[in-house]
Design a protein around this motif. Structure first.
Motif, PDB file in Angstrom:
ATOM      1  N   UNK A  14      16.775 -28.493  16.699  1.00 56.63           N
ATOM      2  CA  UNK A  14      16.363 -28.868  15.345  1.00 56.63           C
ATOM      3  C   UNK A  14      16.932 -27.860  14.343  1.00 56.63           C
ATOM      4  N   UNK A  15      17.522 -28.373  13.285  1.00 57.16           N
ATOM      5  CA  UNK A  15      18.141 -27.528  12.265  1.00 57.16           C
ATOM      6  C   UNK A  15      17.082 -26.823  11.424  1.00 57.16           C
ATOM      7  N   UNK A  16      17.145 -25.500  11.290  1.00 55.94           N
ATOM      8  CA  UNK A  16      16.140 -24.786  10.483  1.00 55.94           C
ATOM      9  C   UNK A  16      16.346 -25.036   8.992  1.00 55.94           C
ATOM     10  N   UNK A  17      15.241 -24.990   8.263  1.00 55.56           N
ATOM     11  CA  UNK A  17      15.279 -25.132   6.802  1.00 55.56           C
ATOM     12  C   UNK A  17      14.461 -23.992   6.203  1.00 55.56           C
ATOM     13  N   UNK A  18      15.038 -23.330   5.203  1.00 51.70           N
ATOM     14  CA  UNK A  18      14.345 -22.217   4.560  1.00 51.70           C
ATOM     15  C   UNK A  18      13.738 -22.688   3.243  1.00 51.70           C
ATOM     16  N   UNK A  19      12.449 -22.440   3.071  1.00 58.07           N
ATOM     17  CA  UNK A  19      11.737 -22.773   1.835  1.00 58.07           C
ATOM     18  C   UNK A  19      11.607 -21.512   0.984  1.00 58.07           C
ATOM     19  N   UNK A  20      12.153 -21.566  -0.219  1.00 57.99           N
ATOM     20  CA  UNK A  20      12.093 -20.420  -1.130  1.00 57.99           C
ATOM     21  C   UNK A  20      10.691 -20.293  -1.731  1.00 57.99           C
ATOM     22  N   UNK A  21      10.169 -19.058  -1.674  1.00 51.58           N
ATOM     23  CA  UNK A  21       8.893 -18.759  -2.339  1.00 51.58           C
ATOM     24  C   UNK A  21       9.043 -17.460  -3.116  1.00 51.58           C
ATOM     25  N   UNK A  22       7.946 -16.838  -3.476  1.00 52.46           N
ATOM     26  CA  UNK A  22       7.982 -15.738  -4.431  1.00 52.46           C
ATOM     27  C   UNK A  22       8.410 -14.406  -3.834  1.00 52.46           C
ATOM     28  N   UNK A  23       8.618 -14.326  -2.519  1.00 51.74           N
ATOM     29  CA  UNK A  23       8.827 -13.017  -1.878  1.00 51.74           C
ATOM     30  C   UNK A  23      10.283 -12.579  -1.863  1.00 51.74           C
ATOM     31  N   UNK A  24      11.191 -13.370  -2.382  1.00 50.24           N
ATOM     32  CA  UNK A  24      12.614 -12.998  -2.378  1.00 50.24           C
ATOM     33  C   UNK A  24      13.161 -12.987  -3.802  1.00 50.24           C
ATOM     34  N   UNK A  25      14.016 -12.001  -4.072  1.00 45.21           N
ATOM     35  CA  UNK A  25      14.632 -11.861  -5.402  1.00 45.21           C
ATOM     36  C   UNK A  25      15.914 -11.062  -5.239  1.00 45.21           C
ATOM     37  N   UNK A  26      16.789 -11.097  -6.239  1.00 47.54           N
ATOM     38  CA  UNK A  26      18.000 -10.278  -6.174  1.00 47.54           C
ATOM     39  C   UNK A  26      17.673  -8.813  -6.008  1.00 47.54           C
ATOM     40  N   UNK A  27      18.552  -8.106  -5.283  1.00 44.27           N
ATOM     41  CA  UNK A  27      18.333  -6.660  -5.053  1.00 44.27           C
ATOM     42  C   UNK A  27      18.285  -5.921  -6.377  1.00 44.27           C
ATOM     43  N   UNK A  28      17.285  -5.070  -6.482  1.00 46.22           N
ATOM     44  CA  UNK A  28      17.094  -4.275  -7.692  1.00 46.22           C
ATOM     45  C   UNK A  28      18.010  -3.063  -7.624  1.00 46.22           C
ATOM     46  N   UNK A  29      19.097  -3.098  -8.402  1.00 44.68           N
ATOM     47  CA  UNK A  29      20.065  -1.987  -8.391  1.00 44.68           C
ATOM     48  C   UNK A  29      19.687  -0.998  -9.476  1.00 44.68           C
ATOM     49  N   UNK A  30      19.385   0.278  -9.096  1.00 43.38           N
ATOM     50  CA  UNK A  30      18.991   1.284 -10.100  1.00 43.38           C
ATOM     51  C   UNK A  30      20.089   1.509 -11.120  1.00 43.38           C
TER      52      UNK A  30
ATOM     53  N   UNK B 241       0.824  -1.218   0.000  1.00 42.26           N
ATOM     54  CA  UNK B 241       0.000   0.000   0.000  1.00 42.26           C
ATOM     55  C   UNK B 241       0.854   1.263   0.000  1.00 42.26           C
ATOM     56  N   UNK B 242       2.060   1.153   0.544  1.00 43.46           N
ATOM     57  CA  UNK B 242       2.967   2.301   0.583  1.00 43.46           C
ATOM     58  C   UNK B 242       3.817   2.411  -0.679  1.00 43.46           C
ATOM     59  N   UNK B 243       3.530   1.559  -1.661  1.00 41.87           N
ATOM     60  CA  UNK B 243       4.147   1.711  -2.986  1.00 41.87           C
ATOM     61  C   UNK B 243       5.294   0.776  -3.296  1.00 41.87           C
ATOM     62  N   UNK B 244       5.581  -0.197  -2.427  1.00 43.17           N
ATOM     63  CA  UNK B 244       6.666  -1.135  -2.695  1.00 43.17           C
ATOM     64  C   UNK B 244       6.123  -2.413  -3.336  1.00 43.17           C
ATOM     65  N   UNK B 245       6.895  -2.930  -4.261  1.00 44.73           N
ATOM     66  CA  UNK B 245       6.551  -4.221  -4.874  1.00 44.73           C
ATOM     67  C   UNK B 245       7.387  -5.319  -4.211  1.00 44.73           C
ATOM     68  N   UNK B 246       6.721  -6.426  -3.917  1.00 44.05           N
ATOM     69  CA  UNK B 246       7.402  -7.598  -3.353  1.00 44.05           C
ATOM     70  C   UNK B 246       7.425  -8.683  -4.430  1.00 44.05           C
ATOM     71  N   UNK B 247       8.594  -9.140  -4.866  1.00 48.84           N
ATOM     72  CA  UNK B 247       9.922  -8.902  -4.301  1.00 48.84           C
ATOM     73  C   UNK B 247      10.765  -7.881  -5.072  1.00 48.84           C
TER      74      UNK B 247
END
Length: 336
Positions: free
Chosen positions: A320-336, A260-266
């Motif tokens: 217990x060892x944590x495991x990260x599941x990749x989904x749509x909310x992460x992407x490479x940093x957008x460099x202007x 709502x504040x104008x940011x796109x994820x991811x």
């Protein structure tokens, strides 16, 4: 009706060995115990609770101590509770749920009676005042969580420090340089709740290791608080491109507030979280997350207790060892 002799015949042991496995009066091998437990489940054998309790001087009841303090996310707590209850029933035990904030007095009140055979204690603090009492009790106990000094107590939990590190490492690998942790409500940190403190430790350590700018922001539950934190981050951290969320109650409203504040994820902001898988996967933009293994932790806590009740040695610490599941909310940093 299935009898103890039927279980013995199915498992290939004597009825007395089945009785020992149920009562814990004499040690039996792990392999034999597993055969008996499998036979009990397959045949649907249900010991007479009164007779078994009388024979073993046990109540066949476990206490689950989970004080419902402010800042606790009850739906997640109930996932742990359901797992404990379900697993306890496999061992023919019931569960007494204790939710009042009674501290040492509540533990002593229960332990000094014949109400329960053993205790599972949740909402552990770094300087938890219940730890000295648990060390002194004759009744076995397991803590879901790690106090600062865990010597002499049996503890199990997700490795929350490693979970915080894992979320940051993923963002660092995607090129993000400015990150924030949106964490639990402030009162959770004031109480020095162990899992929340360890997420902060892991988050800050990994950010420093990767040369990232980082900050920690406790957040009350609710959309209004989530909106205020989102606005604060955009105002104070205009270069922010990565967020770690450790607060199940505000994950959805927080991500909605950023949009709502104008940011796109991811594209503009990558988000990772430590939360239940079903929550992370259900959002409009599914969130990359470290799952809370509530079912596994609850099950293994009960199994540790049953082993202790039967006189067996268990590890002091189970992380217990944590495991990260990749989904749509992460992407490479957008460099202007």
């Amino acid at each position: 009706m299935v009898k103890i002799t039927d279980v013995a015949r199915h498992a290939g042991v004597s009825p007395s060995t089945v009785s020992y496995a149920l009562s814990g009066k004499r040690p039996i091998s792990e392999e034999t115990r597993r055969r008996i437990e499998n036979s009990i489940r397959e045949l649907g054998y249900r010991p007479h609770a009164g007779a078994r309790a009388l024979a073993s001087s046990r109540s066949n009841v476990l206490a689950l101590v989970v004080p419902l303090r402010t800042g606790i996310h009850v739906p997640v707590v109930m996932q742990f509770a359901v797992s404990v209850v379900t697993t306890a029933r496999r061992y023919d035990h019931d569960v007494l749920l204790l939710t009042q904030e009674e501290g040492e007095d509540g533990l002593r009140r229960v332990a000094d009676t014949a109400l329960v055979d053993a205790l599972i204690v949740m909402d552990v603090q770094l300087r938890d005042p219940r730890v000295p009492l648990l060390r002194s009790l004759e009744r076995p106990s397991v803590m879901i969580g790690f106090p600062g000094d865990a010597e002499g107590v049996t503890c199990i939990d997700l490795d929350f420090k490693a979970a915080g590190e894992l979320c940051v490492e993923r963002l660092a690998g995607l090129g993000h340089r400015v990150v924030a942790l949106v964490g639990s409500p402030p009162e959770v940190y004031v109480r020095e709740t162990a899992f929340a403190q360890r997420v902060v430790q892991g988050f800050t350590a990994a950010a420093a290791r990767n040369g990232m700018s980082s900050s920690v922001h406790p957040c009350e539950a609710g959309p209004a608080a989530a909106r205020r934190v989102a606005e604060q981050l955009l105002r104070e951290k205009p270069a922010l491109t990565g967020v770690v969320v450790h607060n199940e109650a505000i994950l959805k409203p927080l991500t909605e507030a950023f949009v709502e504040l104008g940011l796109r994820i991811p594209e503009d902001l990558s988000v990772t979280a430590i939360c239940p898988d079903d929550l992370a996967a259900s959002l409009r933009v599914p969130v990359s997350s470290v799952a809370l293994p509530t079912a596994e932790v609850g099950e293994r806590a009960v199994e540790l207790l049953m082993q202790k009740l039967n006189g067996r040695t268990v590890p002091d610490a189970t992380l217990l060892t944590p495991k990260l599941t990749e989904r749509a909310s992460t992407a490479p940093r957008n460099v202007p």
